[in-house]
Write an enzyme that holds these catalytic residues in place. Structure first.
Site, PDB file in Angstrom:
ATOM      1  N   ASP A 115       0.006   3.836 -12.279  1.00 47.82           N
ATOM      2  CA  ASP A 115       0.993   4.107 -13.585  1.00 47.82           C
ATOM      3  C   ASP A 115       1.068   2.915 -14.422  1.00 47.82           C
ATOM      4  OD1 ASP A 115       1.477   6.075 -11.565  1.00 47.82           O
ATOM      5  OD2 ASP A 115       3.739   5.864 -11.766  1.00 47.82           O
ATOM      6  N   LYS A 179       3.740   9.951 -18.363  1.00 47.63           N
ATOM      7  CA  LYS A 179       5.410   9.531 -17.623  1.00 47.63           C
ATOM      8  C   LYS A 179       6.222   9.193 -18.673  1.00 47.63           C
ATOM      9  CE  LYS A 179       6.729   6.108 -14.059  1.00 47.63           C
ATOM     10  NZ  LYS A 179       6.123   5.120 -13.130  1.00 47.63           N
ATOM     11  N   LYS A 211       5.283  13.435 -15.409  1.00 51.69           N
ATOM     12  CA  LYS A 211       6.357  12.610 -14.536  1.00 51.69           C
ATOM     13  C   LYS A 211       7.509  12.040 -15.337  1.00 51.69           C
ATOM     14  CE  LYS A 211       6.365   8.594 -11.182  1.00 51.69           C
ATOM     15  NZ  LYS A 211       5.315   7.800 -10.673  1.00 51.69           N
TER      16      LYS A 211
END
Length: 270
Positions: A115, A179, A211
Site C-alpha cells: 500500500d 485506497k 479499498k
C-alpha cells in the site's frame, strides 16, 4: 465533498443498505486487519495475525509496518491470509528511489501486497509528473510478486474533480487498487470519496480494486460501502480480489453482527 448529481443519486440509493449476517460475513472476507501504531511490536503483530482466521472465515490480509512483514509471514504460515504493508507512509513525501527500495525490501521479506501513499500534497499543489513517478517506481519494484494499492488520501482533496483526476492518473501508472486513506488524517474514508473513486474505476474499464480505509468501525458503515460498490460497479463486482476494508477495530463489530461475540464500544484510531 460535493458530488456530481449521478454520484449523489447512487449514494442516496445506498442510504439504507442492510447490515445483516450475510453482509457481515461478506465484509470479513474483504478485511485487511490492520495495525499501524507507533508502539507495535512483534508480539502485537503475532496477536493480530492470530485473529485473522475467524469463526466466520479468514480475513483477506493483515497489514503491518514493513519491519514486521517477516513476523507476519511466519505467523500466517498455513493460512490463506495475505501479508500487506505500507510504503511512503503516512506522509507520501519520499522520493521515487526511496519508495522503490522500501517496496523491494518488503517484497523480499514476504509481502504479498504493498500500500503506497501517493505524494498527494504535491499532486494537490499542481505537480503531476513527480507523484506518478513515485507510483511507477513502486509498480516496478512490486513487479508481478506483489499487488500495489495506491493510497490517495482522499480527505485532503478539496473537490471531487481533483480526486477523480488523481484516481485516473494512479490507474494509468499501474495501480492494482485505489485506497481512500492512510487512516492518519481526517476525514478518512467517506462515502462521498468512495463514490468518486469507484466511479473512476468504472470509467477506466480496467480491473482495478478499491479499498476503504480509516474510520469504518461498525457493520452498518461496512454495509454502506459495499452497497455503493454494488450500485456503481454492479452486483458481484466486490470480492476480496477487488474490494477491501482497511481497519483494526471493524472485525469485532462484524463478528458480532455475524453472531460471534458482542459489538465493541466505539473507539478512536485506524
Amino acid at each position: 465533498m460535493k458530488l456530481p448529481a449521478d454520484l449523489q443519486s447512487a449514494l442516496d440509493a445506498c442510504a439504507n443498505a442492510p447490515s445483516d449476517d450475510a453482509t457481515a460475513r461478506r465484509a470479513i472476507g474483504m478485511l485487511d486487519l490492520t495495525s499501524l501504531n507507533g508502539d507495535d511490536t512483534d508480539r502485537t503483530v503475532e496477536a493480530l495475525c492470530a485473529r485473522a482466521v475467524t469463526p466466520a472465515g479468514p480475513v483477506a490480509a493483515v497489514c503491518v509496518w514493513p519491519r514486521f512483514v517477516a513476523t507476519a509471514r511466519k505467523a500466517l504460515e498455513g493460512t490463506p491470509v495475505k501479508v500487506a504493508t505500507v510504503v511512503n507512509f503516512p506522509t507520501g513525501e519520499a522520493d521515487a528511489a526511496a519508495v522503490a527500495a522500501e517496496a523491494r525490501r518488503a517484497v523480499a521479506d514476504g509481502a504479498d501486497e504493498i500500500d503506497v501513499v501517493l505524494p498527494y500534497r504535491a499532486f494537490i499543489d499542481g505537480a503531476r509528473t513527480q507523484p506518478m513517478n513515485v507510483v511507477k517506481a513502486c509498480r516496478e519494484a512490486c513487479g508481478s510478486a506483489a499487488l500495489m494499492k495506491v493510497i490517495l488520501e482522499s480527505g485532503a482533496f478539496p473537490d471531487a474533480d481533483l480526486l477523480a483526476w488523481a484516481a485516473r492518473d494512479a490507474i494509468a501508472a499501474g495501480a492494482d487498487f485505489l485506497k481512500t486513506s492512510t487512516g492518519k488524517t481526517q476525514p478518512a474514508a467517506t462515502p462521498e470519496a468512495a463514490a468518486v473513486i469507484l466511479d473512476s474505476i468504472y470509467e477506466s474499464g480496467k480491473e482495478v480494486g478499491f479499498k476503504a480505509a480509516g474510520g469504518i468501525r461498525d457493520a452498518a458503515g461496512a454495509a454502506l460501502f459495499l452497497a455503493l460498490a454494488d450500485e456503481i460497479l454492479g452486483e458481484g463486482w466486490a470480492t476480496p480480489k477487488t474490494f477491501r476494508f482497511g481497519a483494526s477495530s471493524l472485525l469485532d463489530a462484524l463478528l458480532a453482527e455475524a453472531g460471534h461475540g458482542v459489538a465493541p464500544a466505539a473507539v478512536a484510531g485506524y
